[in-house]
Write an enzyme that holds these catalytic residues in place. Structure first.
Site, PDB file in Angstrom:
ATOM      1  CG  ASP A  55     -14.805 -29.586  25.116  1.00 42.10           C
ATOM      2  OD1 ASP A  55     -15.798 -29.206  24.462  1.00 42.10           O
ATOM      3  OD2 ASP A  55     -13.750 -29.947  24.578  1.00 42.10           O
ATOM      4  NE  ARG A 102      -4.002 -32.312  20.853  1.00 41.51           N
ATOM      5  CZ  ARG A 102      -3.934 -33.631  20.687  1.00 41.51           C
ATOM      6  NH1 ARG A 102      -2.763 -34.227  20.579  1.00 41.51           N
ATOM      7  NH2 ARG A 102      -5.027 -34.372  20.665  1.00 41.51           N
ATOM      8  CG  HIS A 156      -6.336 -25.733  14.288  1.00 44.61           C
ATOM      9  ND1 HIS A 156      -5.782 -26.810  13.638  1.00 44.61           N
ATOM     10  CD2 HIS A 156      -7.317 -26.234  15.087  1.00 44.61           C
ATOM     11  CE1 HIS A 156      -6.410 -27.919  14.037  1.00 44.61           C
ATOM     12  NE2 HIS A 156      -7.330 -27.602  14.907  1.00 44.61           N
ATOM     13  CG  ASP A 204     -19.995 -20.965  24.768  1.00 54.13           C
ATOM     14  OD1 ASP A 204     -18.978 -20.631  24.107  1.00 54.13           O
ATOM     15  OD2 ASP A 204     -21.137 -20.928  24.285  1.00 54.13           O
ATOM     16  CG  PHE A 205     -13.761 -21.633  24.031  1.00 54.28           C
ATOM     17  CD1 PHE A 205     -14.333 -21.262  22.842  1.00 54.28           C
ATOM     18  CD2 PHE A 205     -13.057 -22.838  24.088  1.00 54.28           C
ATOM     19  CE1 PHE A 205     -14.229 -22.071  21.714  1.00 54.28           C
ATOM     20  CE2 PHE A 205     -12.952 -23.656  22.977  1.00 54.28           C
ATOM     21  CZ  PHE A 205     -13.543 -23.270  21.776  1.00 54.28           C
ATOM     22  N   GLY A 264     -10.972 -26.672  26.073  1.00 51.97           N
ATOM     23  CA  GLY A 264     -11.445 -27.437  24.916  1.00 51.97           C
ATOM     24  C   GLY A 264     -10.740 -28.782  24.915  1.00 51.97           C
TER      25      GLY A 264
END
Ligand SMILES: C[S@@+](CC[C@H](N)C(=O)[O-])C[C@H]1O[C@@H](n2cnc3c(N)ncnc32)[C@H](O)[C@@H]1O
Length: 448
Positions: free
Chosen positions: A313, A360, A364, A344-345, A290
Site C-alpha cells: 500500500d 478487495r 471499484h 504506488d500501483f 492496497g
C-alpha cells in the site's frame, strides 16, 4: 395449475412451487387489468418468501446459539461475530426485498416516496455519543439525565432517538426513557462499524449534496476522471487540492478513520466469508494489493497460518498497518509470515511471482482507465501459476432477462432489489468519492 405456454420458461421453479394450484402465476408481461388473480398471486408469493426466508434466518441463529435476536435484545448474538455469514445473508437478502416490495405494492405511492426522500438521521448518527452512555444504564435513562450528560437539548435529543427507535436502534422503554439494544451497541465509538458510518455520514453526504450540480456543470457532467468526482468538487470549493487519497494523506485523523472503516467492511459486508470459501490450502503466497491496515490479511493470516503474506500500500498506510499487526497479529509478525512493501500501483508492479494477487475494494475506487493501469501493472508481476482475485460487489440490472440464469425467485426483482440495495448505494458512493463505480460481471471481464 395453468400457465401461459409462451412465457412458461420465464417462471422460476421455486416461484411456481409456492403458488396454490388454483392461482395463475403472475404474468411476466403487463397484466390484464380486468383480471386481479395474477396480482394477488404476486402478493401471496411475496408473503411466502417473507415467511420462508425469516425461518431460514431463525435457523441460522439457532445453529450458532440458544437464542434468536429481536429488537429487544440487549447483547450481541454469537452469529454477530461469525466470519462465514453467507447463509444468513442470503436469507436476509430475500427477506428485505420481499418486505420492501410488499410495502411498496400495498402502501399508497405518496407514502413510499415520502419515506424514501426523508432520510435525515444519517448525518448525526456518528456524532451522538448516546450509544456509549446508554450502555451504562441497562434499564434505560430518562432523556432529562441523558441530555445533561451529552450536552444537548432534551426535547431535540428525544426526537432524534425516536427516529432511530423506529429503525430498531435503541428502545424507548417508557415515555422519554431510552435504553440501548443490540443495534445501538454496534454504533459505539469503540466499534469499527462506527468509522464506516462516519465516512458515509460526514464525507459521502457532502459529495451527495452536490451530485446534481456535478451532473449539470459542463466540466464535470461528461467526465469520468477521478478529479471530477463530486467529493473533489466539494474539496476544491474548500480550497483543497489533489485527489481523494492526497486528502487522506494530509489528514492523519481522517486517514485513521478511513482505514478502521476498511476493517469494518469485513463484518458489514460479510466479505470475510472468503476465509472459508476459497481453496487457501492450495496456495502458499498472497500479495494483498492496497492492503490498508490488514483488514483482510490479518484475519487471513490467523485462519490460514501456512500463508506467506505481502501487504502492499502507500507508505503512510503501511506505517499504520505495522502497528495494527503488532496489536492484532503479533505471532505472524514474529514468525515473519507477513512483509510490508510500499507500492504506488499506478507507477509500478507489485512484488513478482506470488500465487495470489488479492484486491478487495481496489478496482471499484477507480474509473476504467485507471483500473486498467492497475491491472496491467499487476499482470507484469504475475507468473503462470499466479491468480488474480478481484473482490468487489457485483451489480446487475433490475430487469429479468430470459437469456440469463434467473437469480432472485419471482416475483422479486431479479437483482434482489432492496435485499441487495447496499451494492447499488455503494455504486453511487464510488461515483461521489472517486467518479468510479461498481461493475457487472461483464464489466469486470471486459476490464480484465
Ligand atoms: C477502499 S481501500 C481498500 C483497502 C483494503 N483492500 C480493504 O478491502 O480493506 C483502498 C486502498 O487503496 C490504497 N491506495 C490508494 N491509492 C493507491 C496507490 N496509488 N497505490 C497503492 N495503494 C493505493 C489505499 O491506501 C487504500 O488502502
Amino acid at each position: 395449475m395453468s400457465m401461459p405456454p409462451a412465457h412458461s420458461r420465464l417462471y422460476s421453479r421455486s416461484f411456481l412451487s409456492m403458488l396454490p394450484d388454483a392461482i395463475t402465476p403472475f404474468p411476466y408481461l403487463p397484466p390484464d387489468a380486468t383480471d386481479t388473480r395474477p396480482l394477488l398471486a404476486e402478493l401471496e408469493a411475496l408473503l411466502e418468501i417473507i415467511n420462508s426466508s425469516a425461518r431460514l434466518a431463525i435457523t441460522e441463529y439457532k445453529k450458532h446459539g440458544n437464542n434468536v435476536p429481536t429488537i429487544y435484545s440487549t447483547e450481541f448474538h454469537p452469529l454477530d461475530f461469525a466470519t462465514d455469514t453467507v447463509a444468513l445473508k442470503k436469507a436476509i437478502r430475500l427477506l428485505e426485498d420481499a418486505c420492501q416490495q410488499l410495502c411498496a405494492s400495498l402502501a399508497p405511492p405518496q407514502h413510499t416516496l415520502a419515506n424514501v426522500s426523508r432520510v435525515h438521521h444519517r448525518q448525526y448518527v456518528t456524532q451522538l455519543t448516546t450509544h456509549d452512555i446508554l450502555e451504562k444504564y441497562p434499564s434505560g435513562s430518562h432523556i432529562r439525565e441523558l441530555s445533561q450528560t451529552v450536552g444537548l437539548e432534551k426535547g431535540k435529543l428525544a426526537r432524534i432517538l425516536r427516529v432511530f427507535a423506529f429503525k430498531g436502534c435503541f428502545i424507548e422503554v417508557d415515555t422519554d426513557v431510552f435504553a440501548s439494544n443490540r443495534l445501538s451497541l454496534i454504533m459505539k465509538s469503540s466499534n469499527d462499524c462506527g468509522c464506516l458510518t462516519c465516512i458515509h455520514a460526514q464525507d459521502v453526504s457532502q459529495g451527495a449534496g452536490v451530485l446534481y450540480e456535478t451532473l449539470t456543470e459542463p466540466e464535470y457532467a461528461m467526465s469520468y476522471e477521478p478529479d471530477k468526482a463530486p467529493m473533489i468538487y466539494v474539496l476544491k470549493r474548500k480550497g483543497l487540492k489533489g485527489s481523494f487519497f492526497d486528502w487522506m494523506k494530509a489528514d492523519a485523523k481522517r486517514r485513521e478513520n478511513y482505514h478502521y472503516a476498511m476493517i469494518a467492511l469485513g463484518p458489514v459486508m460479510g466479505s470475510l466469508s472468503i476465509l472459508h470459501h476459497y481453496p487457501w490450502n492450495d496456495v502458499a503466497t498472497v500479495c494483498d494489493v492496497g492492503a490498508s491496515v490488514g483488514s483482510v490479511s490479518i484475519p487471513l493470516s490467523k485462519a490460514h497460518p501456512h500463508l506467506k503474506i505481502t501487504d502492499q500500500d502507500l507508505p503512510e498506510v503501511l506505517e499504520a498497518a505495522r502497528s495494527v499487526w503488532e496489536k492484532e497479529a503479533f505471532e505472524a509478525l514474529r514468525e515473519k509470515r507477513v512483509e510490508f512493501l510500499t507500492l504506488d500501483f499506478f507507477k509500478e508492479a507489485p512484488v513478482p511471482g506470488k500465487d495470489v494477487y488479492y484486491l478487495r475494494h481496489i478496482i471499484h475506487d477507480w474509473p476504467d482507465a485507471e483500473a486498467a493501469v492497475i491491472l496491467r501493472n499487476i499482470s507484469k508481476a504475475m507468473e503462470p501459476h499466479s491468480r488474480l482475485l478481484i473482490h468487489n460487489y457485483v451489480i446487475a440490472g433490475a430487469n429479468r432477462r430470459p437469456d440469463e440464469e434467473q437469480r432472485a425467485p419471482e416475483p422479486m426483482l431479479p437483482n434482489f432489489g432492496a435485499g441487495d440495495s447496499r451494492k447499488y448505494r455503494q455504486d453511487l458512493n464510488m461515483w461521489i468519492l472517486h467518479n468510479a463505480k461498481e461493475r457487472t460481471v461483464d464489466d469486470q471481464i471486459t476490464l480484465a
